[in-house]
Design a protein around this motif. Structure first.
Motif, PDB file in Angstrom:
ATOM      1  N   TRP A  97      34.899  35.442  30.963  1.00  0.00           N
ATOM      2  CA  TRP A  97      35.602  36.146  32.034  1.00  0.00           C
ATOM      3  C   TRP A  97      35.810  37.601  31.637  1.00  0.00           C
ATOM      4  O   TRP A  97      36.377  37.908  30.586  1.00  0.00           O
ATOM      5  CB  TRP A  97      36.940  35.470  32.306  1.00  0.00           C
ATOM      6  CG  TRP A  97      37.744  36.157  33.366  1.00  0.00           C
ATOM      7  CD1 TRP A  97      38.851  36.934  33.173  1.00  0.00           C
ATOM      8  CD2 TRP A  97      37.505  36.136  34.771  1.00  0.00           C
ATOM      9  NE1 TRP A  97      39.306  37.384  34.379  1.00  0.00           N
ATOM     10  CE2 TRP A  97      38.500  36.913  35.386  1.00  0.00           C
ATOM     11  CE3 TRP A  97      36.545  35.535  35.572  1.00  0.00           C
ATOM     12  CZ2 TRP A  97      38.579  37.106  36.753  1.00  0.00           C
ATOM     13  CZ3 TRP A  97      36.607  35.720  36.946  1.00  0.00           C
ATOM     14  CH2 TRP A  97      37.616  36.498  37.518  1.00  0.00           C
ATOM     15  N   GLY A 100      35.864  39.444  36.679  1.00  0.00           N
ATOM     16  CA  GLY A 100      35.265  38.972  37.918  1.00  0.00           C
ATOM     17  C   GLY A 100      34.258  39.898  38.568  1.00  0.00           C
ATOM     18  O   GLY A 100      33.697  39.559  39.603  1.00  0.00           O
ATOM     19  N   GLU A 104      30.372  36.792  37.225  1.00  0.00           N
ATOM     20  CA  GLU A 104      30.876  35.565  36.620  1.00  0.00           C
ATOM     21  C   GLU A 104      30.812  34.373  37.571  1.00  0.00           C
ATOM     22  O   GLU A 104      30.451  33.267  37.159  1.00  0.00           O
ATOM     23  CB  GLU A 104      32.320  35.739  36.128  1.00  0.00           C
ATOM     24  CG  GLU A 104      32.469  36.685  34.961  1.00  0.00           C
ATOM     25  CD  GLU A 104      32.912  38.085  35.366  1.00  0.00           C
ATOM     26  OE1 GLU A 104      32.408  38.600  36.397  1.00  0.00           O
ATOM     27  OE2 GLU A 104      33.740  38.662  34.657  1.00  0.00           O
ATOM     28  N   GLU A 105      31.150  34.576  38.839  1.00  0.00           N
ATOM     29  CA  GLU A 105      31.159  33.469  39.789  1.00  0.00           C
ATOM     30  C   GLU A 105      29.768  32.863  39.932  1.00  0.00           C
ATOM     31  O   GLU A 105      29.609  31.641  39.881  1.00  0.00           O
ATOM     32  CB  GLU A 105      31.665  33.939  41.159  1.00  0.00           C
ATOM     33  CG  GLU A 105      31.735  32.819  42.171  1.00  0.00           C
ATOM     34  CD  GLU A 105      32.338  33.246  43.499  1.00  0.00           C
ATOM     35  OE1 GLU A 105      32.178  32.474  44.465  1.00  0.00           O
ATOM     36  OE2 GLU A 105      32.963  34.312  43.581  1.00  0.00           O
ATOM     37  N   GLU A 106      28.759  33.684  40.097  1.00  0.00           N
ATOM     38  CA  GLU A 106      27.385  33.193  40.248  1.00  0.00           C
ATOM     39  C   GLU A 106      26.912  32.503  38.976  1.00  0.00           C
ATOM     40  O   GLU A 106      26.218  31.486  39.028  1.00  0.00           O
ATOM     41  CB  GLU A 106      26.437  34.334  40.606  1.00  0.00           C
ATOM     42  CG  GLU A 106      26.690  34.952  41.970  1.00  0.00           C
ATOM     43  CD  GLU A 106      27.837  35.976  41.992  1.00  0.00           C
ATOM     44  OE1 GLU A 106      28.348  36.380  40.908  1.00  0.00           O
ATOM     45  OE2 GLU A 106      28.244  36.368  43.099  1.00  0.00           O
ATOM     46  N   TYR A 109      28.712  29.060  38.731  1.00  0.00           N
ATOM     47  CA  TYR A 109      28.098  28.167  39.714  1.00  0.00           C
ATOM     48  C   TYR A 109      26.732  27.702  39.191  1.00  0.00           C
ATOM     49  O   TYR A 109      26.401  26.520  39.264  1.00  0.00           O
ATOM     50  CB  TYR A 109      27.947  28.897  41.051  1.00  0.00           C
ATOM     51  CG  TYR A 109      27.436  28.027  42.172  1.00  0.00           C
ATOM     52  CD1 TYR A 109      28.313  27.471  43.091  1.00  0.00           C
ATOM     53  CD2 TYR A 109      26.075  27.768  42.322  1.00  0.00           C
ATOM     54  CE1 TYR A 109      27.853  26.677  44.141  1.00  0.00           C
ATOM     55  CE2 TYR A 109      25.600  26.977  43.359  1.00  0.00           C
ATOM     56  CZ  TYR A 109      26.496  26.432  44.258  1.00  0.00           C
ATOM     57  OH  TYR A 109      26.031  25.644  45.289  1.00  0.00           O
ATOM     58  N   SER A 134      36.762  27.721  31.185  1.00  0.00           N
ATOM     59  CA  SER A 134      38.198  27.904  31.406  1.00  0.00           C
ATOM     60  C   SER A 134      39.028  27.841  30.123  1.00  0.00           C
ATOM     61  O   SER A 134      40.243  28.003  30.177  1.00  0.00           O
ATOM     62  CB  SER A 134      38.711  26.875  32.404  1.00  0.00           C
ATOM     63  OG  SER A 134      38.696  25.580  31.834  1.00  0.00           O
ATOM     64  N   TYR A 139      38.107  32.073  31.746  1.00  0.00           N
ATOM     65  CA  TYR A 139      37.969  32.053  33.207  1.00  0.00           C
ATOM     66  C   TYR A 139      39.259  31.485  33.798  1.00  0.00           C
ATOM     67  O   TYR A 139      39.727  30.438  33.358  1.00  0.00           O
ATOM     68  CB  TYR A 139      36.786  31.172  33.615  1.00  0.00           C
ATOM     69  CG  TYR A 139      36.089  31.641  34.861  1.00  0.00           C
ATOM     70  CD1 TYR A 139      34.858  32.295  34.785  1.00  0.00           C
ATOM     71  CD2 TYR A 139      36.648  31.462  36.119  1.00  0.00           C
ATOM     72  CE1 TYR A 139      34.201  32.741  35.933  1.00  0.00           C
ATOM     73  CE2 TYR A 139      36.007  31.906  37.256  1.00  0.00           C
ATOM     74  CZ  TYR A 139      34.779  32.544  37.158  1.00  0.00           C
ATOM     75  OH  TYR A 139      34.151  32.988  38.293  1.00  0.00           O
ATOM     76  N   GLU A 143      40.323  29.472  39.771  1.00  0.00           N
ATOM     77  CA  GLU A 143      39.022  29.946  40.246  1.00  0.00           C
ATOM     78  C   GLU A 143      37.892  29.092  39.678  1.00  0.00           C
ATOM     79  O   GLU A 143      36.918  28.792  40.364  1.00  0.00           O
ATOM     80  CB  GLU A 143      38.816  31.419  39.895  1.00  0.00           C
ATOM     81  CG  GLU A 143      39.754  32.347  40.646  1.00  0.00           C
ATOM     82  CD  GLU A 143      39.698  32.154  42.153  1.00  0.00           C
ATOM     83  OE1 GLU A 143      38.584  32.148  42.721  1.00  0.00           O
ATOM     84  OE2 GLU A 143      40.766  32.000  42.773  1.00  0.00           O
ATOM     85  N   ALA A 144      38.017  28.692  38.410  1.00  0.00           N
ATOM     86  CA  ALA A 144      36.999  27.838  37.789  1.00  0.00           C
ATOM     87  C   ALA A 144      36.900  26.504  38.525  1.00  0.00           C
ATOM     88  O   ALA A 144      35.798  25.996  38.762  1.00  0.00           O
ATOM     89  CB  ALA A 144      37.323  27.619  36.310  1.00  0.00           C
ATOM     90  N   LYS A 146      37.643  25.930  41.708  1.00  0.00           N
ATOM     91  CA  LYS A 146      37.037  26.159  43.027  1.00  0.00           C
ATOM     92  C   LYS A 146      35.518  26.230  42.932  1.00  0.00           C
ATOM     93  O   LYS A 146      34.802  25.642  43.741  1.00  0.00           O
ATOM     94  CB  LYS A 146      37.590  27.438  43.656  1.00  0.00           C
ATOM     95  CG  LYS A 146      39.013  27.315  44.117  1.00  0.00           C
ATOM     96  CD  LYS A 146      39.530  28.643  44.660  1.00  0.00           C
ATOM     97  CE  LYS A 146      40.988  28.539  45.077  1.00  0.00           C
ATOM     98  NZ  LYS A 146      41.526  29.847  45.522  1.00  0.00           N
ATOM     99  N   ILE A 147      35.029  26.946  41.942  1.00  0.00           N
ATOM    100  CA  ILE A 147      33.573  27.093  41.776  1.00  0.00           C
ATOM    101  C   ILE A 147      32.952  25.765  41.371  1.00  0.00           C
ATOM    102  O   ILE A 147      31.904  25.374  41.889  1.00  0.00           O
ATOM    103  CB  ILE A 147      33.271  28.196  40.749  1.00  0.00           C
ATOM    104  CG1 ILE A 147      33.740  29.554  41.301  1.00  0.00           C
ATOM    105  CG2 ILE A 147      31.783  28.230  40.394  1.00  0.00           C
ATOM    106  CD1 ILE A 147      33.881  30.640  40.256  1.00  0.00           C
TER     107      ILE A 147
END
Length: 183
Positions: A97, A100, A104-106, A109, A134, A139, A143-144, A146-147
């Motif tokens: 992390w 963001g 990181e999100e992509e 995922y 996490s 992270y 948010e971790a 949710k992804i």
């Protein structure tokens, strides 16, 4: 390495027929594949990674990982499960992390999606995940979650596989339940 054995409440929260949360040690699960929250070098680490290496057999797993050589962030590779109940260990490299704004999100995922793809390609009908990135990678847990849930739900729309999230704390279990019910 000394790892203290703990007893966990193994209450199961079923989200549907394919996604569950168990408060348990991931190395104890009887699934086709467990996911290791790995580093890019596939070296033995701490936390989930250290526990998986210890339970699987550090020497054998270390040798298998050395032969692979590494894995890019946002992807995954597979090895035998060695001394685990699981036939395979899928080593998924989640992102560190950095606020963001660095994809990181992509990447997170992708680590889940690639793990699921490898599991199905290798004939797995069940897989267990930790909450990737996490821990020491920092992270944010909400948010971790949710992804992770989005990636798993997206995947099982196309491919059937039983997914278990193995968590150690009440807090993580409750947060996962809340995220799943809100999405």
């Amino acid at each position: 390495m000394f790892i203290e054995k703990q007893t966990y409440n193994t209450a199961v929260i079923e989200m549907n027929d394919s996604i569950k949360i168990k408060q348990t040690d991931i190395t104890e699960l009887d699934v086709d594949a467990v996911v290791n929250a790995a580093n890019r070098g596939l070296h033995e680490g701490s936390g989930v990674c250290g526990a998986i290496f210890d339970a699987a057999g550090s020497a054998e797993l270390g040798e298998a990982c050395s032969k692979i050589g590494g894995c890019p962030t946002g992807s995954a590779v597979i090895t035998p499960g060695f001394n685990l109940k699981a036939k395979y260990i899928i080593h998924a490299v989640g992102p560190i992390w950095n606020g963001g704004d660095e994809g990181e999100e992509e990447l997170l995922y992708g680590a889940y999606a690639q793990s699921l793809k490898l599991a199905v390609e290798n004939g797995c009908e069940s897989i267990a995940f930790p909450l990737i990135s996490s821990g020491i990678y920092g992270y944010p847990k909400e948010e971790a979650w949710k992804i992770a849930v989005r990636a798993c739900r997206d995947f099982i729309k196309e491919e059937p596989i039983e997914i278990t999230f193995a968590v150690l704390s009440d807090r993580s279990k409750i947060m996962g339940e809340e995220i799943i019910s809100s999405l």
